[in-house]
Structures are given as structure tokens and as C-alpha cells.
Design an enzyme around this catalytic site. Structure first.
Site, PDB file in Angstrom:
ATOM      1  N   LYS A 224       0.826  -1.204   0.000  1.00 32.37           N
ATOM      2  CA  LYS A 224       0.000   0.000   0.000  1.00 32.37           C
ATOM      3  C   LYS A 224       0.869   1.267   0.000  1.00 32.37           C
ATOM      4  O   LYS A 224       0.645   2.219  -0.747  1.00 32.37           O
ATOM      5  CB  LYS A 224      -0.913  -0.016   1.223  1.00 32.37           C
ATOM      6  CG  LYS A 224      -1.527   1.300   1.583  1.00 32.37           C
ATOM      7  CD  LYS A 224      -2.566   1.714   0.581  1.00 32.37           C
ATOM      8  CE  LYS A 224      -2.892   3.183   0.750  1.00 32.37           C
ATOM      9  NZ  LYS A 224      -4.164   3.546   0.214  1.00 32.37           N
TER      10      LYS A 224
ATOM     11  N   CYS B  84      -3.198  10.845   1.658  1.00 32.77           N
ATOM     12  CA  CYS B  84      -2.588   9.553   1.302  1.00 32.77           C
ATOM     13  C   CYS B  84      -1.191   9.761   0.755  1.00 32.77           C
ATOM     14  O   CYS B  84      -0.196   9.444   1.396  1.00 32.77           O
ATOM     15  CB  CYS B  84      -3.435   8.871   0.245  1.00 32.77           C
ATOM     16  SG  CYS B  84      -5.182   8.886   0.630  1.00 32.77           S
TER      17      CYS B  84
HETATM   18  N1  SAJ Z   1      -1.170  15.138  -8.250  1.00 32.65           N
HETATM   19  C1  SAJ Z   1      -0.248  15.834  -9.011  1.00 32.65           C
HETATM   20  N2  SAJ Z   1       0.064  15.347 -10.236  1.00 32.65           N
HETATM   21  C2  SAJ Z   1      -0.500  14.216 -10.737  1.00 32.65           C
HETATM   22  C3  SAJ Z   1      -1.423  13.497  -9.960  1.00 32.65           C
HETATM   23  C4  SAJ Z   1      -1.731  13.991  -8.708  1.00 32.65           C
HETATM   24  O1  SAJ Z   1       0.283  16.864  -8.586  1.00 32.65           O
HETATM   25  O2  SAJ Z   1      -0.179  13.853 -11.872  1.00 32.65           O
HETATM   26  C5  SAJ Z   1      -1.536  15.640  -6.926  1.00 32.65           C
HETATM   27  C6  SAJ Z   1      -3.023  15.920  -6.839  1.00 32.65           C
HETATM   28  O3  SAJ Z   1      -3.321  17.215  -7.268  1.00 32.65           O
HETATM   29  C7  SAJ Z   1      -3.263  15.733  -5.362  1.00 32.65           C
HETATM   30  C8  SAJ Z   1      -2.282  14.636  -4.979  1.00 32.65           C
HETATM   31  O4  SAJ Z   1      -1.323  14.601  -6.001  1.00 32.65           O
HETATM   32  O5  SAJ Z   1      -2.965  16.898  -4.643  1.00 32.65           O
HETATM   33  C9  SAJ Z   1      -2.867  13.254  -4.816  1.00 32.65           C
HETATM   34  O6  SAJ Z   1      -3.870  12.988  -5.786  1.00 32.65           O
HETATM   35  P1  SAJ Z   1      -4.073  11.575  -6.490  1.00 32.65           P
HETATM   36  O7  SAJ Z   1      -5.240  11.688  -7.366  1.00 32.65           O
HETATM   37  O8  SAJ Z   1      -2.800  11.155  -7.120  1.00 32.65           O
HETATM   38  O9  SAJ Z   1      -4.292  10.546  -5.307  1.00 32.65           O
HETATM   39  P2  SAJ Z   1      -5.280  10.486  -4.032  1.00 32.65           P
HETATM   40  O10 SAJ Z   1      -4.488  10.969  -2.857  1.00 32.65           O
HETATM   41  O11 SAJ Z   1      -6.559  11.140  -4.288  1.00 32.65           O
HETATM   42  O12 SAJ Z   1      -5.504   8.898  -3.914  1.00 32.65           O
HETATM   43  C10 SAJ Z   1      -4.386   8.041  -3.814  1.00 32.65           C
HETATM   44  C11 SAJ Z   1      -4.570   6.874  -4.816  1.00 32.65           C
HETATM   45  N3  SAJ Z   1      -3.334   6.126  -4.908  1.00 32.65           N
HETATM   46  C12 SAJ Z   1      -2.779   5.788  -6.100  1.00 32.65           C
HETATM   47  O13 SAJ Z   1      -3.240   6.138  -7.141  1.00 32.65           O
HETATM   48  C13 SAJ Z   1      -1.536   4.953  -6.038  1.00 32.65           C
HETATM   49  C14 SAJ Z   1      -5.694   5.974  -4.335  1.00 32.65           C
HETATM   50  O14 SAJ Z   1      -5.790   4.834  -5.178  1.00 32.65           O
HETATM   51  C15 SAJ Z   1      -5.445   5.538  -2.883  1.00 32.65           C
HETATM   52  O15 SAJ Z   1      -6.478   4.701  -2.409  1.00 32.65           O
HETATM   53  C16 SAJ Z   1      -5.418   6.777  -2.037  1.00 32.65           C
HETATM   54  O16 SAJ Z   1      -4.303   7.559  -2.472  1.00 32.65           O
HETATM   55  C17 SAJ Z   1      -5.262   6.351  -0.588  1.00 32.65           C
HETATM   56  O17 SAJ Z   1      -6.271   6.349   0.135  1.00 32.65           O
HETATM   57  O18 SAJ Z   1      -4.155   5.957  -0.203  1.00 32.65           O
END
Ligand code: SAJ
Length: 468
Positions: A241, A295
Site C-alpha cells: 500500500k 494519502c
Molecule cells: N497530483 C499531481 N500530479 C499528478 C497526480 C496527482 O500533482 O499527476 C496531486 C493531486 O493534485 C493531489 C495529490 O497529487 O494533490 C494526490 O492525488 P491523487 O489523485 O494522485 O491521489 P489520491 O491521494 O486522491 O488517492 C491516492 C490513490 N493512490 C494511487 O493512485 C496509487 C488511491 O488509489 C489511494 O487509495 C489513495 O491515495 C489512498 O487512500 O491511499
């Protein structure tokens, strides 16, 4: 089976609903009385989740899901409580006054070598540790109800070995005959905003403390998960995870680093990333004003906590991403001719697009840094209740627009109308989200994170990156 889900947050509540829909008898427990009161009246405390309202209504009405503030005896307990992080010192102090150690790791509660709490050659990222107090409290709460043969499942994201060293150990200290209780870790992996679908369709990693624990826990998850349920041991499941979210954090840090390279060289990194991603084995994520949410911005610390000296890359990635709000300010100052503008309209408080969740949002760090420098800030966000206000109100009198969250709603912003309200017509887009040309046509000077100040190029529909 009778199932008790402890923690009715954005994972626990939908999980409770889905388990109930699968035919189990579910009791959902939360210590927050206002959440329980709302749910008891059929009112949801979680918004912006597709399909959740209908699902919740059906299972609450059928009586298959009941809610309460304390657990009851059942067959399966699922713990889905938050595991935030705290600066190392705060956790250590809590540990010193508590009879139970937060994590009985080999190196002790301090966990990190060196007087500053860091590995000798580690980067200068402050040590944050997992705060397992909610997990421990949940375990203590269910202890009086646990019987031999029960299955206790931890879904919260935790440092490796927590299922054994904290969940099992706490129950044992509470006098439970743990030899006859089954334990597993089944990390949630769902994307906020898409939780109901992902809870059902995503593959699920389920790790027990013994092979028999794994088998029984997998069997249980197969009753409501359509994705593949894959068995392993608990510590591996815990690490998996953390690896998933760390993979994203490091990838985003790399994109952010290239964004700065793009700005230095006057090359639009968004275009460069699009092109690089055409390679079949390259997949850059997107740069931005920082990484938020509870996360990805948190989990890498849980690995650094248990393996501080061997994780310089993970810690550096955190440092890069945590530095992005400050970088956004530098760009804004560049855009405004060297000094920050006096009044800024911030668009977006949520940590990512089209959700109302603002936990660990980089927007708040940007706002804090601006206010610390005496900049007047007005904030708008269509999904975060306290910032849901007329856009004109936020733009009026501002010198600059600072787009921090790429909400779909901002696509339809009218540059001409905005131009009549925004005094100096400055726009900084930190998400590579807005097309520059219409804004430039409306008289805006436009900068984009990952490209710098965009030149106006007549005859070209898109502004080109300047050397700003
Ligand atoms: N972000 C970027 N660039 C990107 C993607 C995201 O700057 O290309 C930023 C987003 O704006 C945000 C943060 O990262 O601030 C996180 O966003 P996210 O959409 O990447 O992830 P979360 O935190 O919403 O959800 C993640 C997911 N993990 C993965 O994709 C590996 C989700 O599947 C998990 O269940 C969740 O964390 C969790 O609960 O751990």
C-alpha cells in the site's frame, strides 16, 4: 455474517454500505456523534461520491446497515480509521506518557537515528511519524467484544508490521486470547471521488498474520469485491500500500523537477511530458502546486519512519513536492514584475480536481505563505463549502488570479469578464489547465507552472513559453 466497521469516513462508510449490500448484517461505528446522528436520520456526511447516496439510502432503509457510537459483538471487525502523521517530537512525547508504544519497532519509538532524528546521510526532510492513536483507540474499543474465531481486519494505511505490533499486541494487552483470533491487513486503494466503483472493481491485496488468516480474510472480501482478491502476508500488504502511493509521489516530484527545468529553459514542460509519454514505457504524472490529500502526501513518511537511512530518494521526493507551494509564489512574483501582488484571487482549495476534500491541500500552504507576506487573499472553490461564493466577489479588486486546483468548473471562466474585475490582469496557472491565448487576448499576462511567463505569439493559438 455480522460485520462491524469502525470509522465511517470516506473509505469506512462506503465499505460498510457495500458489505451490507452483499448481504451481511453491518453495524457502522464512529466516535463522531454528529456523523452518527446525521446517518441515523438518513443524511450523508460524504459528498461528491458517485453512487454513494443511492447505495447508502438502500442499505440504511433495509436495516442491513445500522450505525452506532460503540462496537458490538460480531464475526468480522473492520478498522478503517485515519492514520495521520505528526512531527516526530509530538509522537515521541505522546509515547512517553502512554503505557503502550505507538509502534514497537526494533529501533524504539524515536525510530530515527541521529540527534536530529534523521539518518546520517538522509536529506533534510523533517521526520514525520505515523500517528496510530486512532487505530489503538479503535482496537481498545472493540477488545471487549472480540471472541475466538473472530476476524479483525485493519484497512487503515499504516507502517509495515502494525497489524501485528499494534493491532494484535493491543488486543493481547487488553486481555483478549489473540491465539484464537484471526488478523489481516486489507489496505484500501480507492480514489476519492470514485470510491464506490473502485471498492468493488479494484483488485484487493489481503494479508493475514497466518496463512489461515489470509484465506479467511480473502474469502470475506470475495463476498463484495469483483476485482481479484490476492492473498499475501500482513507485512507485505502493509508495504504494498505504501509503495503504491510512494510511486506516485516520486513520479510527481520528478514531474515537478522537470517543471522547474522547463521554466529555466523556457520550454513548456506540459508539452514535453505529453511527448515523452508517447514512449511506450514512459508515464510521467503532472506537475502542480504540491501534493495534497491524506494519502500520497503522508504515506511516504511511513516508509521513511521504519527505514530512514535507506530511503533518500523517497525523502527527497517529499521535499521537492513540499517545496512546490513556495515555488508557486516565486513564479507569481516573477509574473508580477519581481514582487508579489498585493491582492490575489486563489481559485481552488480542494487538494485535487472536482472533489470537496481539502485535507493536506497545497492550496492552504500557498495561502499561508502569501498571507505571511502580507498579501491579501480571497479564495474560491465550488466544492468546498466555506469558499463557495460568487466568483465575481473573489475576483473583484484582485491584482492576480492564481489557479491552484483544476476544477472542471474553471474551464468556463470568461477571460473578458475576469479582465474587467482583476486590476493588473495577471494569471498564474499552476495546473497547466487553462488555454493561455484567450486570456492573453483579454489583456492578461499569463504564467504557467512548468513553462514560466508565456509570450504572446500572434498567429499561434497557444502562448509560447518565455524565459521568465
Ligand atoms: N497530483 C499531481 N500530479 C499528478 C497526480 C496527482 O500533482 O499527476 C496531486 C493531486 O493534485 C493531489 C495529490 O497529487 O494533490 C494526490 O492525488 P491523487 O489523485 O494522485 O491521489 P489520491 O491521494 O486522491 O488517492 C491516492 C490513490 N493512490 C494511487 O493512485 C496509487 C488511491 O488509489 C489511494 O487509495 C489513495 O491515495 C489512498 O487512500 O491511499
Amino acid at each position: 455474517m455480522r460485520v462491524c466497521v469502525i470509522g465511517l469516513g470516506y473509505v469506512g462508510f462506503p465499505t460498510a454500505c457495500l458489505v451490507a449490500r452483499a448481504g451481511h448484517e453491518v453495524i457502522g461505528v464512529d466516535v463522531n456523534r454528529s456523523v452518527i446522528d446525521r446517518l441515523a436520520q438518513g443524511r450523508l456526511h460524504i459528498v461528491n461520491e458517485d453512487g454513494l447516496a443511492e447505495l447508502a439510502e438502500a442499505v440504511l432503509r433495509s436495516g442491513r446497515l445500522r450505525v452506532a457510537t460503540v462496537p458490538e459483538p460480531v464475526d468480522v471487525f473492520i478498522i478503517a480509521v485515519p492514520t495521520p502523521f505528526r512531527p516526530a517530537q509530538a509522537v515521541d512525547e505522546a509515547a512517553a506518557t502512554s503505557t503502550s508504544s505507538p509502534l514497537d519497532r526494533p529501533q524504539g519509538a524515536a525510530g530515527l537515528p541521529g540527534p536530529d532524528g534523521r539518518g546520517p546521510a538522509g536529506p533534510s526532510e523533517p521526520p514525520f511519524l505515523a500517528d496510530l492513536s486512532f487505530v489503538e483507540a479503535a482496537v481498545r474499543g472493540l477488545a471487549p467484544h472480540v471472541k475466538p474465531g473472530n476476524l479483525v481486519i485493519l484497512e487503515s494505511t499504516v507502517p509495515p508490521r502494525t497489524t501485528e505490533d499494534v493491532v494484535r499486541a493491543t488486543l493481547e494487552r487488553e486481555g483478549v486470547d489473540v491465539a484464537r483470533v484471526r488478523f489481516a491487513h486489507a489496505p484500501e486503494r480507492v480514489l476519492p471521488g470514485n470510491v464506490v466503483r473502485e471498492l468493488v472493481d479494484n483488485d484487493r491485496i489481503v494479508g493475514g498474520l497466518t496463512p489461515e488468516d489470509t484465506r479467511l480474510a480473502c474469502e470475506f472480501y470475495r463476498t463484495f469485491v469483483r476485482g481479484e482478491v490476492v492473498g499475501t502476508d500482513a507485512a507485505t500488504a502493509e508495504l504494498v500500500k505504501l509503495m503504491e502511493n510512494t510511486f506516485r509521489d516520486v513520479n510527481i516530484a520528478l514531474a515537478n523537477e522537470f517543471a522547474k527545468v522547463g521554466e529555466v529553459l523556457g520550454i513548456d514542460v506540459w508539452e514535453a511530458i505529453r511527448l515523452a509519454n508517447r514512449h511506450p514505457r514512459v508515464n510521467f504524472l503532472r506537475p502542480g502546486p504540491g501534493v495534497g490529500g491524506h494519502c500520497i502526501a503522508v504515506d511516504p513518511y511511513f516508509i521513511a519512519e521504519v527505514a530512514p537511512t535507506v530511503t533518500p530518494l523517497i525523502q527527497t521526493a517529499r521535499m521537492v513536492n513540499r517545496g512546490m507551494p513556495g515555488h508557486a509564489l516565486e513564479l507569481l512574483a516573477d509574473l508580477a514584475g519581481g514582487r508579489l501582488p498585493g491582492r490575489v484571487a486563489v481559485l481552488g482549495a480542494a487538494y485535487k480536481a472536482d472533489v470537496g476534500d481539502d485535507r493536506e491541500s497545497p492550496s492552504y500552504e500557498v495561502i499561508r505563505l502569501l498571507e505571511e507576506r502580507a498579501v491579501k487573499v480571497a479564495v474560491h472553490d465550488p466544492h468546498v463549502e466555506r469558499f463557495r461564493k460568487p466568483l465575481e466577489e473573489v475576483l473583484a479588486g484582485a491584482e492576480a488570479i492564481l489557479l491552484l486546483t483544476d476544477h472542471r468548473a474553471y474551464r468556463s471562466l470568461d477571460p473578458c469578464a475576469a479582465g474587467r474585475l482583476v486590476a493588473r490582469r495577471l494569471l498564474l496557472d499552476t495546473r497547466g489547465f487553462l488555454e493561455a491565448a484567450p486570456w492573453q487576448a483579454a489583456g492578461f499576462r499569463v504564467a504557467r507552472l512548468g513553462a514560466g511567463i508565456l509570450e504572446v505569439s500572434p498567429g499561434n493559438s497557444e502562448g509560447r513559453a518565455g524565459s521568465g
